[in-house]
Enzyme design. Structure first.
Site, PDB file in Angstrom:
ATOM      1  N   THR A 137      23.423 -65.507 -72.386  1.00 58.70           N
ATOM      2  CA  THR A 137      24.377 -66.293 -71.513  1.00 58.70           C
ATOM      3  C   THR A 137      25.867 -65.894 -71.696  1.00 58.70           C
ATOM      4  O   THR A 137      26.558 -65.741 -70.897  1.00 58.70           O
ATOM      5  CB  THR A 137      24.110 -67.507 -71.820  1.00 58.70           C
ATOM      6  OG1 THR A 137      22.442 -67.771 -71.968  1.00 58.70           O
ATOM      7  CG2 THR A 137      24.435 -68.412 -70.360  1.00 58.70           C
ATOM      8  N   ALA A 141      23.294 -71.825 -75.603  1.00 57.30           N
ATOM      9  CA  ALA A 141      22.520 -72.710 -76.548  1.00 57.30           C
ATOM     10  C   ALA A 141      20.959 -72.532 -76.673  1.00 57.30           C
ATOM     11  O   ALA A 141      20.567 -72.160 -75.437  1.00 57.30           O
ATOM     12  CB  ALA A 141      22.901 -74.303 -76.453  1.00 57.30           C
ATOM     13  N   GLY A 160      19.927 -68.944 -82.601  1.00 56.19           N
ATOM     14  CA  GLY A 160      18.828 -68.058 -82.233  1.00 56.19           C
ATOM     15  C   GLY A 160      19.302 -66.494 -82.187  1.00 56.19           C
ATOM     16  O   GLY A 160      18.394 -65.611 -82.734  1.00 56.19           O
ATOM     17  N   GLY A 161      20.352 -66.064 -82.023  1.00 56.05           N
ATOM     18  CA  GLY A 161      20.876 -64.874 -82.252  1.00 56.05           C
ATOM     19  C   GLY A 161      21.442 -64.579 -83.855  1.00 56.05           C
ATOM     20  O   GLY A 161      22.413 -63.649 -83.738  1.00 56.05           O
ATOM     21  N   GLU A 192      29.896 -68.955 -84.942  1.00 62.98           N
ATOM     22  CA  GLU A 192      29.977 -69.955 -83.496  1.00 62.98           C
ATOM     23  C   GLU A 192      30.379 -71.346 -84.135  1.00 62.98           C
ATOM     24  O   GLU A 192      31.214 -72.012 -83.448  1.00 62.98           O
ATOM     25  CB  GLU A 192      28.607 -70.097 -83.070  1.00 62.98           C
ATOM     26  CG  GLU A 192      28.068 -68.790 -82.502  1.00 62.98           C
ATOM     27  CD  GLU A 192      26.574 -68.851 -81.978  1.00 62.98           C
ATOM     28  OE1 GLU A 192      25.932 -69.552 -82.395  1.00 62.98           O
ATOM     29  OE2 GLU A 192      26.194 -67.940 -81.153  1.00 62.98           O
TER      30      GLU A 192
END
Ligand code: 5RP
Length: 222
Positions: A35, A87, A100-101, A107
């Protein structure tokens, strides 16, 4: 609409959210993931209207630079007016699970330096209770087994994310079967385990604005 179309819609909405606020000296905070990538791509036509970006991962930095957007070190920038990121899960209080990444630590650092955190997510990420998505925990490699044992005591089923080394040279443990009813308290509790760099709960500093992609349009929650 497909999930990718919903992600594209929230990336467009985020551009609309910030476009009129860009100035020549603006440095944006940019997240990581599919995203965030769609948002980065939409910055290209605007690149002459702002100074550059701070990236939360090497991958995002590379993508930004590839589009001719200058990437700055966070230490040389101080604060950023906006941090825009996706998210893995987000609740109605705008608490999130991220990582997740595997980019959760950077971040969280860039988010901490942001005046406004804009979360962009497709509707599937919206949940009542965080924890269906396994909570990532970044750990110093030598502490991995110790941290995993402590997480078991807290009720999680920790699984080492094989073959993943973070941009900081650390490992990731994912906590399965771990529904989180008090995200602020749990974020602090996990972070207090020796050897944990940080965990993927973004609750103490959640998002300020959520742009949520739904079939009938983008919902803005603030
Ligand atoms: C990376 C993240 C991402 O924001 C999160 O995994 C969402 O990714 P995507 O936009 O690809 O669904 O926290 O560490």
């Amino acid at each position: 609409m497909t999930q990718d179309e919903l992600k594209a819609a929230v990336a467009d909405a985020a551009i609309k959210e910030i476009e009129s606020k860009l100035e020549k000296d603006t440095v944006l905070g940019i997240g990581t993931g599919s995203t965030a990538n769609l948002f980065i791509d939409r910055l290209e036509p605007l690149r002459d209207r702002f100074k550059g970006a701070v990236a939360s991962s090497e991958a995002s930095a590379k993508r930004l630079e590839g589009l001719g957007i200058e990437v700055f070190e966070l230490n040389s920038v101080g604060t950023v007016p906006f941090y825009i990121d996706g998210a893995d899960e987000v609740n109605t209080h705008l608490h999130m699970i991220k990582g997740g990444g595997a980019a959760l630590t950077r971040e969280k650092i860039v988010a901490a330096c942001a005046e406004r955190f804009i979360c962009i997510a497709d509707g599937s990420k919206h949940v009542t209770t965080l924890g269906e998505f396994p909570l990532p925990v970044e750990v110093i490699p030598m502490a991995r087994s110790y941290v995993a044992r402590e997480l078991v005591k807290m009720g999680a089923d920790p699984v080492y994310r094989q073959g993943v080394v973070t941009d900081n040279g650390n490992h990731i443990i994912d906590c399965y079967d771990f529904m989180i009813t008090d995200p602020v308290a749990m974020e602090a509790r996990i972070n207090a385990i020796v050897g944990v760099v940080t965990n993927g709960l973004f609750a103490a500093r959640g998002a300020d604005i959520l742009l949520l992609g739904k079939e009938n349009g983008v919902e803005r929650v603030a």
